[in-house]
Scaffold this motif. Structure first.
Motif, mmCIF file in Angstrom:
data_model
loop_
_atom_site.group_PDB
_atom_site.id
_atom_site.type_symbol
_atom_site.label_atom_id
_atom_site.label_comp_id
_atom_site.label_asym_id
_atom_site.label_seq_id
_atom_site.Cartn_x
_atom_site.Cartn_y
_atom_site.Cartn_z
ATOM 1 N N TYR A 79 -24.695 32.958 -100.551
ATOM 2 C CA TYR A 79 -23.823 33.819 -99.512
ATOM 3 C C TYR A 79 -23.597 32.873 -98.373
ATOM 4 C CZ TYR A 79 -25.896 38.260 -101.422
ATOM 5 O OH TYR A 79 -26.539 39.395 -102.106
ATOM 6 N N ASP A 131 -27.324 33.615 -109.581
ATOM 7 C CA ASP A 131 -28.716 33.852 -109.141
ATOM 8 C C ASP A 131 -29.702 34.001 -110.059
ATOM 9 O OD1 ASP A 131 -27.429 35.982 -110.997
ATOM 10 O OD2 ASP A 131 -28.935 37.313 -110.079
ATOM 11 N N VAL A 143 -32.451 41.629 -103.597
ATOM 12 C CA VAL A 143 -31.692 41.013 -104.465
ATOM 13 C C VAL A 143 -31.757 41.291 -105.992
ATOM 14 C CG1 VAL A 143 -30.990 38.769 -105.479
ATOM 15 C CG2 VAL A 143 -31.183 38.674 -103.030
ATOM 16 N N ASN A 201 -29.305 43.790 -108.237
ATOM 17 C CA ASN A 201 -28.659 43.382 -109.429
ATOM 18 C C ASN A 201 -29.194 44.122 -110.551
ATOM 19 O OD1 ASN A 201 -27.221 41.644 -108.107
ATOM 20 N ND2 ASN A 201 -28.468 39.934 -108.499
ATOM 21 N N LEU A 254 -27.456 41.745 -97.054
ATOM 22 C CA LEU A 254 -28.208 42.728 -97.854
ATOM 23 C C LEU A 254 -28.847 44.135 -97.159
ATOM 24 C CD1 LEU A 254 -30.612 40.330 -99.604
ATOM 25 C CD2 LEU A 254 -29.221 41.384 -100.829
ATOM 26 N N GLU A 258 -29.201 33.535 -104.714
ATOM 27 C CA GLU A 258 -28.037 34.318 -104.195
ATOM 28 C C GLU A 258 -27.908 34.230 -102.782
ATOM 29 O OE1 GLU A 258 -26.846 38.933 -104.321
ATOM 30 O OE2 GLU A 258 -27.572 37.735 -106.352
ATOM 31 N N LEU A 259 -29.220 34.009 -102.028
ATOM 32 C CA LEU A 259 -29.083 34.116 -100.648
ATOM 33 C C LEU A 259 -28.487 32.851 -100.125
ATOM 34 C CD1 LEU A 259 -32.738 35.382 -99.455
ATOM 35 C CD2 LEU A 259 -30.389 36.621 -99.730
ATOM 36 N N ALA A 262 -33.907 34.498 -107.125
ATOM 37 C CA ALA A 262 -33.394 35.389 -106.044
ATOM 38 C C ALA A 262 -32.922 34.594 -104.673
ATOM 39 C CB ALA A 262 -34.286 36.460 -105.550
#
Length: 390
Positions: free
Chosen positions: A296, A286, A169, A173, A311, A292-293, A289
């Motif tokens: 999703y 995010d 991630v 980014n 990813l 962000e996961l 990190a």
């Protein structure tokens, strides 16, 4: 209710700006937003302003909305401040949209501002911590890195994702942020760099955490009744969703998702009449990190436990099927708390207007922004649409 459109948006650079104040930063962001309106806009056209800010450092906690807008040349209009931690200006955009849709305003300004880099790290931790649950988290010494580390530990234990996926991630980014001249940490990093960084709160390391930043952002919203006066290529606010959740992580049944994000996303999709499959790109919150996961999955881009696969397959890369955080996200672009949500909308406006430069996504129609307060105590999602001529 009337349709609402984004007619202009802009932000300052995010970073360390010792020579700026919250007033000067907000004025600069508003100037950039006004300059982005194709047919021009006078400050007297703005009927209402909503400013997001946590007030880090205690600066102008009362009347910070009028203090910022009066300095920026907006005289006599209703001006207020909204505080919802890191989701403050995402919620300010939501309120501006509501003002326009309801008929209370034809043109509304939503924005946010924060100064965060003029204090010691200990004082900054205090101001960040006020957005967590007070009695059982902040006053017992828990930091936000610690809270998100608990979420990350649970998620990595329960699913197939690894610490390396968290680092992926960061690499993605930073690669995007290196293309963004307004990013705080606008440099690329290797996977080795991101994997081998010092631990902050296990399993999170330095490259898994966003910086604290100074900055401001502004978004101009117009009604369908007047939008043609300002542009012939408006960006419609197709859907808005917002929700809250228990502020304390310990009060929740599940650490591997953020319920407020999920509900806000569902509301926004429903109002826009789309599904997650229709989204062409997303600006996701995010702050760490792992966030962000989780996003999703909370936003329906994949099933629970499958975020790492997006990813690995390159789906969320800039040239992937669903680019995420083309701006660099909070991780690379930066995170001035009160400005982040409006900054996400400013990036989406640029992408949908075809003006994102080296990070421009190919022919997007729908963009999504996702802004979270604290560890999920509040969340707001906007779906923006570039209307295609029939």
């Amino acid at each position: 209710m009337r349709d609402a459109y984004v007619i202009g948006a802009g932000q300052t650079p995010f970073g360390t700006m010792p020579d700026e104040s919250y007033r000067s930063l907000f004025s600069a962001a508003l100037e950039t937003a006004v300059d982005s309106v194709p047919y021009g806009l006078e400050r007297d056209d703005i009927d209402e302003a909503v400013i997001g800010s946590l007030g880090v450092g205690g600066r102008q906690l009362g009347l910070s909305g009028p203090a910022a807008t009066e300095h920026a040349g907006l005289h006599g209009i209703p001006s207020s401040r909204i505080e919802n931690a890191c989701a403050a200006s995402g919620y300010s955009v939501r309120q501006a949209v509501q003002a326009v849709k309801s008929g209370m305003a034809d043109v509304a300004l939503a924005g946010g501002v924060e100064i965060m880099t003029d204090m010691s790290s200990d004082v900054t931790k205090y101001w960040l911590g006020v957005s967590g649950e007070t009695e059982w988290e902040r006053l017992t010494g828990t930091t936000f890195a610690g809270v998100y580390a608990q979420m990350a530990s649970t998620y990595l234990d329960q699913y197939e994702a690894t610490q390396e996926h968290l680092s992926m991630v960061a690499v993605k980014n930073h690669e995007n942020g290196a293309k963004n001249p307004k990013a705080h940490l606008g440099f690329e990093c290797s996977l080795d760099d991101a994997v081998g960084a010092p631990t902050v709160a296990d399993p999170l390391n330095l490259y898994h955490c966003c910086p604290t930043s100074d900055g401001a952002a502004a978004v101009l919203i117009a009604s369908e009744d007047v939008v043609d006066e300002y542009t012939d290529d408006p960006i419609r606010v197709a859907g808005v969703g917002a929700a809250s959740e228990r502020v304390g992580l310990f009060q929740r049944d599940d650490y591997t998702g953020i319920a407020s994000s999920k509900k806000a996303g569902e509301q926004a999709y429903d109002e826009a009449g789309i599904t997650p499959d229709d989204v062409d790109f997303a600006e996701i919150h995010d702050c760490f990190a792992i966030a962000e996961l989780l996003a999703y999955e909370d936003l329906g881009f994949c099933e629970r436990g499958e975020a790492h696969q997006l990813l690995e397959d390159g789906v969320t890369e800039l040239d992937g099927e669903l680019p995420v955080n083309a701006s660099g996200g909070l991780k690379s672009k930066g995170h001035p708390i009160g400005a982040t949500g409006a900054g996400q909308v400013a990036e989406a406006f640029k992408q949908l207007s075809g003006k994102a430069g080296d990070r421009q996504i190919d022919d997007p129609q729908y963009g999504l922004t996702h802004n979270v307060g604290g560890s999920g105590g509040a969340a707001v999602v906007h779906v923006l649409e570039r209307e295609v001529a029939q």
